[in-house]
Design an enzyme around this catalytic site. Structure first.
Site, mmCIF file in Angstrom:
data_model
loop_
_atom_site.group_PDB
_atom_site.id
_atom_site.type_symbol
_atom_site.label_atom_id
_atom_site.label_comp_id
_atom_site.label_asym_id
_atom_site.label_seq_id
_atom_site.Cartn_x
_atom_site.Cartn_y
_atom_site.Cartn_z
ATOM 1 N N ASP A 160 0.796 -1.220 0.000
ATOM 2 C CA ASP A 160 0.000 0.000 0.000
ATOM 3 C C ASP A 160 0.833 1.277 0.000
ATOM 4 O O ASP A 160 0.631 2.177 -0.797
ATOM 5 C CB ASP A 160 -0.929 -0.025 1.219
ATOM 6 N N TYR A 219 -7.625 2.857 9.186
ATOM 7 C CA TYR A 219 -6.739 2.910 8.017
ATOM 8 C C TYR A 219 -7.465 3.490 6.797
ATOM 9 O O TYR A 219 -7.209 4.628 6.410
ATOM 10 C CB TYR A 219 -6.176 1.506 7.750
#
Length: 531
Positions: free
Chosen positions: A109, A260
């Site tokens: 990510d 997140y």
């Protein structure tokens, strides 16, 4: 009296000259002001000529595009093929094995080793969109193959993550375990559990985003690999049906995700996915879905917002404007009415970006960057600029002369100039004189918040290599192509690895930045249809 009159006339002439000089200076300053100033007319300009095939390459944007695409190589998980990053190696080879799946591919990510499907799929969608709009420009800059390679690395993962119609894996790894470690991905030993959505545990936002990514990618690969393209489209259609049938937000299903990627809704992703499926299939059912059936309730027409991994509405408005610009005989009056509402909202988005527009946002740094939030501050300026350059090219190809913003008219060139201002800011035209694209230019961040880049390839750290996080030395490995978080609102930037707010990079920043650079690398008309 005569001599006195001459003197008065002389002073009047001097005063007039000074006034003219002052006016010219003010105009010049206004034209040079940060953020793509200039433009804005009281009357519509004449349409500009339609660009021909790709013209001469702008070396600045061509070089930057080549650099930006390398970040996808830096972020690759799995068994690396033709590895171009000397300090990277194979990693995450066992991802998915607990479910008897191969989830080893995909992209990490950001500076960690998590695979969050939501932002990864968004990265794939905008990367596919960039290729569809600007593949010719990428080819001219000799950068199409790296873009296709990165896109397929993600879509391979998305296919593997969708083993049955109503099951989709949305996360690989435990964020808490992952963030308790500072290590290279090649040496990870902690458990990497899987998280799935299904009818009892829905996640319409993530399933629909993945459907959008696969629908868009199916068009990218249609001419080169029909079998793969067909597979992507089948997965896209099934995921959209799953998302639309079992509605819910993934972060409601799994509250830990709220720390997140906390999605604020799913209706924007449903519209986004249906729009891409319409382009990929030509099936009017999808167009009716976004216009007649759900436009009024889902689209929030007339209220411009900011394009991001969380909010797809501005992207959908621009994408459906394409249909309104270039039309189709098969579109009904009711569908056309909905499309006009999307285009009107898209123009409101554009008007909010142009510094000289009466409705321009005041959320900018003094250096001209659109600035909305402190964390990952560059994303909104980059995303806005990408949408702007796409919209300006729709206008050019359709010979649309201008957009009207509360009585002032702006040409495609004005809109493109805004996009250029944001790209140039990222590439170093900012008060810090710092390129926020790592590896581009002579001055760029040296302490990117990135585990692999911060640890020597031969270091034996185990999980606890935090001395490299807190080290004051530059990273031993260059995370080439990383777009870091960016500056504070006062245009300042602190290049410290511990300063993750500013120095961490993300793949979804890179997806839209690649599209922006591809749109600026050379002038060209765009295809009126993707199929």
């Amino acid at each position: 009296m005569g001599s006195r009159t001459k003197g008065c006339c002389g002073w009047l002439i001097v005063a007039l000259v000074l006034a003219l000089v002052a006016t010219a200076a003010v105009v010049a300053i206004m034209k040079r002001k940060p953020g793509g100033g200039g433009g804005g007319r009281s009357r519509p300009p004449k349409p500009l000529p339609v660009p021909g095939p790709p013209g001469d390459i702008d070396s600045k944007y061509g070089d930057a595009l080549g650099v930006a695409l390398q970040f996808f190589q830096v972020q690759k998980a799995g068994k690396l093929v033709d590895n171009q990053i000397p300090w990277r190696g194979d990693s995450a080879l066992n991802d998915g094995k607990e479910a008897k799946l191969d989830l080893s591919k995909g992209l990490y990510d950001a500076g960690d080793h998590m695979k969050f499907t939501f932002p990864m799929a968004f990265t794939a969608t905008v990367l596919a969109w960039s290729v569809l709009e600007y593949g010719d420009q990428m080819t001219a800059a000799k950068q199409l193959d790296p873009a296709l390679d990165a896109l397929r690395w993600v879509t391979d993962f998305l296919i593997a993550a969708h083993p049955t119609d109503n099951v989709f894996y949305i996360q690989v790894g435990d964020p808490d375990l992952d963030h308790d470690c500072w290590q290279r991905p090649e040496t990870m030993t902690e458990k990497r559990p899987l998280t799935q959505i299904n009818p009892k545990n829905p996640g319409s936002d993530i399933a629909a985003e993945a459907a959008a990514a696969m629908a868009a990618a199916s068009m990218v690969f249609k001419s080169s690999d029909t079998t793969y393209s067909d597979s992507l489209l089948q997965h896209a259609q099934k995921l959209f049906t799953f998302a639309d049938t079992y509605k819910g937000i993934a972060s409601d299903t799994y509250p830990n995700l709220q720390k997140y990627y906390n999605s604020t809704g799913y209706v924007d992703e449903l519209l986004w996915a249906a729009s891409w499926l319409y382009h990929a299939t030509g099936d009017q059912t999808y167009l009716s879905y976004v216009t007649v059936q759900n436009g009024k309730d889902y689209a929030d027409w007339g209220r411009p917002t900011w394009f991001s991994w969380d909010d797809k509405l501005p992207g959908t408005q621009i994408l459906l404007s394409r249909v309104n610009f270039f039309g189709s005989k098969e579109i009904s009056n009711a569908e056309n009415s909905g499309l006009k509402m999307y285009r009107d909202t898209a123009e409101a988005v554009i008007c909010g970006l142009l510094p000289d527009s009466p409705s321009a946002t005041g959320s900018r740094t003094s250096g001209g960057l659109v600035w909305i939030s402190g964390w990952n501050s560059l994303q909104h300026g980059i995303n806005a600029a990408f949408l702007a350059v796409v919209y300006s090219d729709y206008m050019l190809t359709s010979q649309t002369a201008a957009v009207e913003c509360s009585g002032k008219y702006f040409s495609p060139t004005d809109i493109r100039n805004f996009a250029i201002s944001q790209a140039n800011y990222v590439l170093g035209d900012n008060p810090m004189k710092l390129s926020y694209l790592v590896g581009y230019g002579s001055s760029y961040p040296q302490q990117v918040h990135h585990r692999g880049a911060s640890i020597p390839a031969d270091a034996k750290t185990g999980c606890k290599g935090f001395e490299y996080l807190h080290s004051s030395s530059p990273n031993p490995n260059v995370a080439t192509g990383a777009v870091v978080g960016g500056p504070f609102q006062n245009d300042s930037f602190v290049d410290l690895r511990d300063n993750a707010v500013q120095t961490e990079s993300s793949t979804y920043n890179s997806g839209t930045f690649v599209g922006l650079l591809a749109g600026l690398v050379t002038t060209s008309s765009i295809a009126k249809t993707f199929t």
